[in-house]
Enzyme design. Structure first.
Site, PDB file in Angstrom:
ATOM      1  N   SER A  41      -8.590  -0.688  -4.386  1.00 15.93           N
ATOM      2  CA  SER A  41      -8.924  -0.177  -2.975  1.00 15.93           C
ATOM      3  C   SER A  41     -10.333  -0.186  -2.858  1.00 15.93           C
ATOM      4  O   SER A  41     -11.190  -1.052  -2.964  1.00 15.93           O
ATOM      5  CB  SER A  41      -8.271   1.229  -2.821  1.00 15.93           C
ATOM      6  OG  SER A  41      -8.298   1.348  -1.564  1.00 15.93           O
ATOM      7  N   LYS A  86       0.946  -1.269   0.023  1.00 17.94           N
ATOM      8  CA  LYS A  86       0.043   0.038  -0.057  1.00 17.94           C
ATOM      9  C   LYS A  86       1.038   1.193  -0.023  1.00 17.94           C
ATOM     10  O   LYS A  86       1.228   1.817   0.972  1.00 17.94           O
ATOM     11  CB  LYS A  86      -0.986  -0.013   1.253  1.00 17.94           C
ATOM     12  CG  LYS A  86      -2.165   0.848   0.905  1.00 17.94           C
ATOM     13  CD  LYS A  86      -3.089   0.317  -0.070  1.00 17.94           C
ATOM     14  CE  LYS A  86      -4.428   1.217   0.138  1.00 17.94           C
ATOM     15  NZ  LYS A  86      -5.497   0.510  -0.822  1.00 17.94           N
TER      16      LYS A  86
END
Length: 601
Positions: free
Chosen positions: A398, A197
């Protein structure tokens, strides 16, 4: 005397105000009549033996932005051009079986950004058009990489004699701010789960992490390999010829004495070099003349004619668009509002004519809260007996994947970027740079965490721990949602999550995606799940301001006009806008369905 003068001036002002209202009312009614005349006039006709002209302008998008017309006027006519990908696909698909259309002409000069998956989806539709035996011609004054990728599908590709074909490949350049932030004394606290991430890394690093670099290399290599193979296949080029043009462009250009157009021609990237008049003469010879130019119809006019002739069906498949970052509450034209999209889903669920829903996702993510609001509405729609299919466009990562997990079935393009199943939060701290200039902060509070989320103060360790715990909980929640939706255990999802971004093709192999294909395939899948043989695809528009819509229709109908802020038309439309608000109260948003009163998405 002063009382008499005051009454006289008041009466005069009343008369002037009455005259103003009457004039503006008449002007408004005149404008309304003009709009109705243009709206009710016969639609365009499709000439026999014509070419369908595709001339995409600006950015290829899933839904065209609805700009405030008066805002455009105040900006001096400036508006970012956009072209609807679904409209382009619908036009090419209809023309494939239309005997009146004998060829397809592509002109790419106005095309800006497109997104590889969008260009590929349109390109596939053009390939299907070619499979019916109809020729495709393309020309550009010069070609950027995206423009050429689209044009290369044509049977014959032309380039201006002074143009070029630019094929540099794919890259990802990232700016990192840690050095500057350290010099300023600014601390950025990052809380995340998932080593891949990487969104927050520019604020905490001076270069790519090993995980981000490895993921980026894999993504770019896969996308470039597919793009290069498709160009080589369309142009019937040996891979080494195309590789030489890309990897050794300076040598290729030197061999052509610096002539960029000649270099492209000798490398087999284009078939001919032509001036604009020569191009039009060629098309007149190939397609047929219509007056002084070749016989053609533009995509917008063709779609209007096709849609007008198409029979309406009682059963509908509703396509909802999630385009942009996902935010809490209502949306603007560049974002996905959790509440706004949830309301559209709810309206589709409650509409007896809507039998299935397709959610078209083109979003890098955003608010987890808003994503869950949207996903829950999709889940309720499925529980109500209406199938839901998610169709991924260029990116559905996401939060974009979070909402897609609410569907019965997920479709993606091979070039789609998806996954990024991870969670992060950031908090900036400015206490040190403020102290440097003599600004200090003190406080009183009723609890240890009261007032702690203040960037002027150092972050409390207890608050940092609380934020990290919340992020970890959100990640576990994300894993649970995906595991339930995909029929996997949480450990298996975690292994392919942790913020890693995948291409649609790899996501399909990993079980994050059900089918590879575009929007039309997803619509057909939704209809099949709803057991529909005959249906109509509609595009619920959400909230549309009818005042803006009226003015947009007028501006579209009358064509190019003077748009300066001080122009008579600007003043006229400003008056019409105010009068419309007074007379009809069109400030309140209205919910509209279909193509009847809105620009097609």
């Amino acid at each position: 005397m002063f009382g008499f003068l005051g009454r006289m001036l008041a009466g005069l002002w009343w008369a002037v105000d009455l005259l103003r209202r009457v004039v503006l009312t008449l002007v408004f009614l005149l404008v309304l009549a003009l709009v109705l005349v243009f709206a009710l006039r016969p639609g365009p006709s499709v000439p026999d033996g014509a070419a369908l002209l595709l001339r995409p302008a600006g950015t290829l998008v899933e839904r065209v932005r609805v700009d405030d017309p008066l805002g455009i006027i105040r900006a001096g006519g400036a508006s970012v051009a956009q072209t609807s990908l679904p409209d382009m696909i619908e036009a090419v698909r209809a023309a494939r079986e239309d005997k009146r259309i004998k060829a397809l002409v592509i002109e790419t000069d106005l095309l800006g950004e497109g997104g590889l998956s969008k260009l590929s989806e349109l390109r596939d539709e053009i390939l299907a058009f070619k499979s019916g035996g109809k020729p495709v011609y393309a020309r550009g004054e010069r070609y950027t990489q995206g423009q050429y990728f689209l044009a290369s599908v044509a049977d014959e590709v032309h380039l201006a004699p002074d143009g070029f074909v630019l094929l540099p490949g794919l890259a990802r350049n990232v700016s990192y701010y840690k050095g500057a932030l350290d010099a300023l004394g600014v601390k950025v606290h990052v809380f995340r789960v998932g080593e891949y991430k990487s969104f927050a890394e520019p604020f905490t690093r001076t270069g790519m992490s090993d995980e981000d670099r490895a993921s980026s290399v894999e993504l770019l290599d896969a996308l470039w390999k597919g793009m290069r193979e498709r160009i080589a296949s369309s142009r019937k080029l040996a891979p080494e010829v195309l590789n030489r043009y890309v990897d050794r462009y300076a040598d290729v250009l030197e061999a052509a004495d610096g002539d960029t157009a000649r270099a492209a021609r000798e490398s087999g990237l284009v078939d001919a070099l032509s001036q604009r008049d020569e191009w039009h003469d060629l098309l007149k010879a190939r397609i047929g003349a219509d007056g002084k130019d070749y016989r053609r119809i533009e995509a917008d006019d063709y779609l209007a004619a096709v849609r007008a002739a198409r029979p309406h069906e009682d059963a509908h498949v509703a396509v909802l668009v999630a385009q942009g970052s996902i935010v809490d509450g209502a949306a603007d034209e560049d974002s996905v509002g959790g509440d706004s999209l949830a309301a559209q889903i709810r309206a589709a669920r409650e509409d007896e004519h809507v039998k299935a829903v397709v959610l078209r996702v083109d979003s890098p993510g955003g608010s987890a809260w808003a994503s869950e609001v949207i996903r829950r509405e999709l889940e309720l729609t499925r529980k109500a007996g209406k199938p839901v299919v998610a169709s991924m466009s260029s990116v559905a990562a996401s939060g974009g994947y979070w909402v897609a997990a609410g569907a019965d079935e997920i479709w993606a393009r091979p070039e789609t970027l998806t996954g990024s199943i991870g969670v992060f939060a950031m908090f900036p701290e400015f206490s040190e740079p403020l102290n440097r200039v003599g600004i200090t902060t003190d406080r009183v509070a009723t609890g240890p965490l009261a007032g702690s989320l203040d960037p002027r103060r150092p972050l409390e360790p207890a608050l940092a721990k609380a934020i990290q715990l919340g992020v970890e909980h959100s990640y576990r929640r994300f894993l649970e949602i995906v595991a339930t939706a995909r029929g996997k255990d949480i450990a298996a999802v975690d292994a392919i999550a942790r913020g890693r971004v995948w291409t649609g093709e790899k996501a399909h192999r990993l079980g994050l995606v059900d089918q590879l294909g575009g929007l039309e395939g997803a619509i057909a899948a939704a209809a099949k799940r709803a057991q529909l043989e005959h249906y109509e695809t509609i595009w619920p528009t959400g909230e549309i301001n009818l005042r803006h819509l009226l003015l947009r229709r007028l501006m579209s109908a009358v064509g190019p006009v003077e748009l300066g802020a001080a122009s008579p038309l600007a003043r006229l439309l400003a008056g019409v806008q105010a009068q419309a608000a007074d007379l009809l109260r069109w400030n309140d948003p209205q919910h509209l369905y279909g193509h009847c009163l809105c620009d097609a998405p």
